[in-house]
Design a protein around this motif. Structure first.
Motif, PDB file in Angstrom:
ATOM      1  N   ALA A   1       0.714  -1.198   0.023  1.00  0.00           N
ATOM      2  CA  ALA A   1      -0.142   0.057  -0.055  1.00  0.00           C
ATOM      3  C   ALA A   1       0.889   1.152  -0.003  1.00  0.00           C
ATOM      4  CB  ALA A   1      -0.712   0.101   1.234  1.00  0.00           C
ATOM      5  N   TYR A   2       2.288   0.915   0.362  1.00  0.00           N
ATOM      6  CA  TYR A   2       2.974   2.314   0.454  1.00  0.00           C
ATOM      7  C   TYR A   2       4.373   1.931  -0.483  1.00  0.00           C
ATOM      8  CZ  TYR A   2       0.226   3.049   4.455  1.00  0.00           C
ATOM      9  OH  TYR A   2      -0.835   3.080   5.193  1.00  0.00           O
ATOM     10  N   PRO A   3       4.065   1.931  -1.907  1.00  0.00           N
ATOM     11  CA  PRO A   3       5.164   1.697  -2.677  1.00  0.00           C
ATOM     12  C   PRO A   3       6.345   2.426  -2.818  1.00  0.00           C
ATOM     13  CG  PRO A   3       3.371   2.728  -4.011  1.00  0.00           C
ATOM     14  CD  PRO A   3       2.960   2.491  -2.502  1.00  0.00           C
ATOM     15  N   ASP A   4       6.314   3.521  -2.267  1.00  0.00           N
ATOM     16  CA  ASP A   4       7.609   4.415  -2.491  1.00  0.00           C
ATOM     17  C   ASP A   4       8.332   4.282  -1.240  1.00  0.00           C
ATOM     18  OD1 ASP A   4       6.706   5.372  -4.948  1.00  0.00           O
ATOM     19  OD2 ASP A   4       5.502   6.955  -4.156  1.00  0.00           O
ATOM     20  N   HIS A   5       7.944   3.544  -0.096  1.00  0.00           N
ATOM     21  CA  HIS A   5       8.642   3.515   1.046  1.00  0.00           C
ATOM     22  C   HIS A   5       9.892   2.677   0.952  1.00  0.00           C
ATOM     23  CE1 HIS A   5       5.221   5.208   3.724  1.00  0.00           C
ATOM     24  NE2 HIS A   5       5.497   5.821   2.651  1.00  0.00           N
ATOM     25  N   TYR A   6      10.124   1.747   0.011  1.00  0.00           N
ATOM     26  CA  TYR A   6      11.243   0.837  -0.021  1.00  0.00           C
ATOM     27  C   TYR A   6      12.526   1.747  -0.421  1.00  0.00           C
ATOM     28  CZ  TYR A   6       7.761  -2.690  -0.239  1.00  0.00           C
ATOM     29  OH  TYR A   6       6.482  -3.699  -0.099  1.00  0.00           O
ATOM     30  N   ALA A   7      12.335   2.700  -0.867  1.00  0.00           N
ATOM     31  CA  ALA A   7      13.388   3.481  -1.610  1.00  0.00           C
ATOM     32  C   ALA A   7      14.302   3.926  -0.368  1.00  0.00           C
ATOM     33  CB  ALA A   7      13.130   4.618  -2.456  1.00  0.00           C
ATOM     34  N   GLN A   8      13.667   4.558   0.614  1.00  0.00           N
ATOM     35  CA  GLN A   8      14.449   5.000   1.747  1.00  0.00           C
ATOM     36  C   GLN A   8      15.608   4.116   2.398  1.00  0.00           C
ATOM     37  OE1 GLN A   8      12.028   5.740   5.347  1.00  0.00           O
ATOM     38  NE2 GLN A   8      10.510   4.051   4.591  1.00  0.00           N
ATOM     39  N   TRP A   9      15.510   2.797   2.065  1.00  0.00           N
ATOM     40  CA  TRP A   9      16.424   1.919   2.604  1.00  0.00           C
ATOM     41  C   TRP A   9      17.432   1.597   1.886  1.00  0.00           C
ATOM     42  CZ3 TRP A   9      15.817   2.221   7.654  1.00  0.00           C
ATOM     43  CH2 TRP A   9      14.651   2.558   8.233  1.00  0.00           C
ATOM     44  N   GLU A  10      17.569   2.052   0.670  1.00  0.00           N
ATOM     45  CA  GLU A  10      18.715   1.740  -0.332  1.00  0.00           C
ATOM     46  C   GLU A  10      19.925   1.795  -0.147  1.00  0.00           C
ATOM     47  OE1 GLU A  10      19.134   1.457  -5.093  1.00  0.00           O
ATOM     48  OE2 GLU A  10      17.649   2.904  -4.260  1.00  0.00           O
ATOM     49  N   GLN A  11      20.272   2.931   0.541  1.00  0.00           N
ATOM     50  CA  GLN A  11      21.798   3.319   0.921  1.00  0.00           C
ATOM     51  C   GLN A  11      22.276   2.415   2.153  1.00  0.00           C
ATOM     52  OE1 GLN A  11      24.141   5.762  -0.329  1.00  0.00           O
ATOM     53  NE2 GLN A  11      25.100   4.103   0.415  1.00  0.00           N
ATOM     54  N   GLN A  12      21.422   2.187   3.097  1.00  0.00           N
ATOM     55  CA  GLN A  12      21.872   1.281   4.281  1.00  0.00           C
ATOM     56  C   GLN A  12      21.954  -0.232   3.800  1.00  0.00           C
ATOM     57  OE1 GLN A  12      19.823   1.468   7.942  1.00  0.00           O
ATOM     58  NE2 GLN A  12      21.446   0.121   9.110  1.00  0.00           N
ATOM     59  N   ALA A  13      20.925  -0.497   2.800  1.00  0.00           N
ATOM     60  CA  ALA A  13      21.076  -2.109   2.214  1.00  0.00           C
ATOM     61  C   ALA A  13      22.123  -2.190   1.501  1.00  0.00           C
ATOM     62  CB  ALA A  13      19.849  -2.353   1.366  1.00  0.00           C
ATOM     63  N   ALA A  14      22.700  -1.351   0.565  1.00  0.00           N
ATOM     64  CA  ALA A  14      23.848  -1.295  -0.257  1.00  0.00           C
ATOM     65  C   ALA A  14      24.963  -1.570   0.749  1.00  0.00           C
ATOM     66  CB  ALA A  14      23.975  -0.123  -1.205  1.00  0.00           C
ATOM     67  N   ASP A  15      25.124  -0.563   1.832  1.00  0.00           N
ATOM     68  CA  ASP A  15      26.210  -0.696   2.803  1.00  0.00           C
ATOM     69  C   ASP A  15      26.454  -1.990   3.435  1.00  0.00           C
ATOM     70  OD1 ASP A  15      26.716   1.910   1.827  1.00  0.00           O
ATOM     71  OD2 ASP A  15      26.032   2.770   3.985  1.00  0.00           O
ATOM     72  N   LEU A  16      25.379  -2.577   3.633  1.00  0.00           N
ATOM     73  CA  LEU A  16      25.215  -3.946   4.458  1.00  0.00           C
ATOM     74  C   LEU A  16      25.751  -5.068   3.390  1.00  0.00           C
ATOM     75  CD1 LEU A  16      22.042  -3.575   6.683  1.00  0.00           C
ATOM     76  CD2 LEU A  16      24.348  -3.863   7.580  1.00  0.00           C
ATOM     77  N   VAL A  17      25.187  -4.985   2.111  1.00  0.00           N
ATOM     78  CA  VAL A  17      25.807  -5.725   1.133  1.00  0.00           C
ATOM     79  C   VAL A  17      27.324  -5.833   1.105  1.00  0.00           C
ATOM     80  CG1 VAL A  17      25.647  -6.686  -1.059  1.00  0.00           C
ATOM     81  CG2 VAL A  17      23.436  -6.296   0.174  1.00  0.00           C
ATOM     82  N   ALA A  18      27.729  -4.331   0.802  1.00  0.00           N
ATOM     83  CA  ALA A  18      29.025  -4.161   0.621  1.00  0.00           C
ATOM     84  C   ALA A  18      29.903  -4.812   1.970  1.00  0.00           C
ATOM     85  CB  ALA A  18      29.302  -2.660   0.452  1.00  0.00           C
ATOM     86  N   GLN A  19      29.406  -4.706   3.009  1.00  0.00           N
ATOM     87  CA  GLN A  19      30.155  -5.151   4.322  1.00  0.00           C
ATOM     88  C   GLN A  19      29.963  -6.661   4.281  1.00  0.00           C
ATOM     89  OE1 GLN A  19      28.439  -3.410   7.825  1.00  0.00           O
ATOM     90  NE2 GLN A  19      29.838  -4.472   9.140  1.00  0.00           N
ATOM     91  N   HIS A  20      29.214  -7.199   3.871  1.00  0.00           N
ATOM     92  CA  HIS A  20      28.793  -8.682   4.498  1.00  0.00           C
ATOM     93  C   HIS A  20      28.682  -9.667   3.142  1.00  0.00           C
ATOM     94  CE1 HIS A  20      27.955  -7.917   8.689  1.00  0.00           C
ATOM     95  NE2 HIS A  20      27.290  -6.979   8.151  1.00  0.00           N
ATOM     96  N   TRP A  21      28.773  -9.194   1.850  1.00  0.00           N
ATOM     97  CA  TRP A  21      28.729 -10.021   0.811  1.00  0.00           C
ATOM     98  C   TRP A  21      29.819 -11.136   0.930  1.00  0.00           C
ATOM     99  CZ3 TRP A  21      25.098 -11.048  -2.725  1.00  0.00           C
ATOM    100  CH2 TRP A  21      25.376 -11.701  -3.816  1.00  0.00           C
ATOM    101  N   ASN A  22      30.993 -10.762   1.285  1.00  0.00           N
ATOM    102  CA  ASN A  22      32.153 -11.682   1.352  1.00  0.00           C
ATOM    103  C   ASN A  22      32.612 -12.205   2.657  1.00  0.00           C
ATOM    104  OD1 ASN A  22      32.720 -11.747  -1.625  1.00  0.00           O
ATOM    105  ND2 ASN A  22      33.508  -9.899  -1.712  1.00  0.00           N
ATOM    106  N   SER A  23      31.721 -11.990   3.611  1.00  0.00           N
ATOM    107  CA  SER A  23      32.276 -12.261   4.946  1.00  0.00           C
ATOM    108  C   SER A  23      31.521 -13.823   5.271  1.00  0.00           C
ATOM    109  CB  SER A  23      31.620 -11.327   6.243  1.00  0.00           C
ATOM    110  OG  SER A  23      30.138 -11.068   5.890  1.00  0.00           O
TER     111      SER A  23
END
Length: 197
Positions: A175-197
């Protein structure tokens, strides 16, 4: 004779000076070999991190939110990344999945919340048994729920070329389709940090 002694002394001093210059760079070059051998190790370590351009190919959309994560939430991030790798999908898929789970549950594996629940939504992605996502036991299992989300994402034609919020919304139908965008930076940071751990 005085002149001759002076020339000899100056000649010897000059040779010592020139010899010192010649010896200086040779000694200096020897000490430089040590840092040179450590530089490739640093370059290899940096190459292990995912490319930021792949994590956020469209940049971030709008104002970003960020929260501190506890051990359970970090564990769920790692579970999402592991499930993404297991399905053969890339880092961008993990960013989309983590940003979606941030919005849906703040990366907490939620059970039924009674009246506060949105229908029968549960788990990291707030998937609903009544909508065919699986049983309660399945959708509250981080690996299963992530795999189910990614299966839905794979079915979205061109999801890789979409802004994150559009890709997530196509799978989630929120019901709130635009709300996902607000987490993109932190999600990308977490993937960068943990992808190879």
């Amino acid at each position: 004779m005085n002149t001759m002694i002076r020339k000899v002394v100056l000649g010897v001093a000059g040779m010592a000076f020139v010899g010192g210059l010649a010896a200086g760079p040779l000694n200096h070059a020897t000490t430089e070999t040590t840092p040179t051998t450590t530089n490739p190790v640093t370059a290899v370590a940096q190459a292990d991190k995912p490319d930021a351009g792949k994590l956020m190919p469209h940049g971030v959309q709008g104002k970003q939110s960020r929260i501190d994560l506890n051990d359970e939430q970090v564990g769920n991030v790692k579970a999402i990344i592991a499930a993404t790798k297991k399905t053969g999908m890339d880092e961008r898929a993990a960013v989309v999945a983590i940003a979606t789970a941030f919005q849906e549950s703040k990366l907490e594996n939620l059970g039924h919340l009674g009246e506060r629940n949105d229908h029968d939504s549960q788990g990291l992605f707030q998937q609903r048994p009544s909508s065919g996502w699986g049983t309660v036991e399945q959708i509250t299992d981080p690996e299963y729920s992530t795999t189910a989300f990614l299966k839905g994402l794979k079915q979205v034609d061109g999801w890789q070329d979409m802004p994150l919020t559009m890709a997530a919304q196509t799978v989630q139908v929120s019901a709130y389709p635009d709300h996902y965008a607000q987490w993109e930076q932190q999600a990308a940071d977490l993937v960068a940090q943990h992808w190879n751990s």
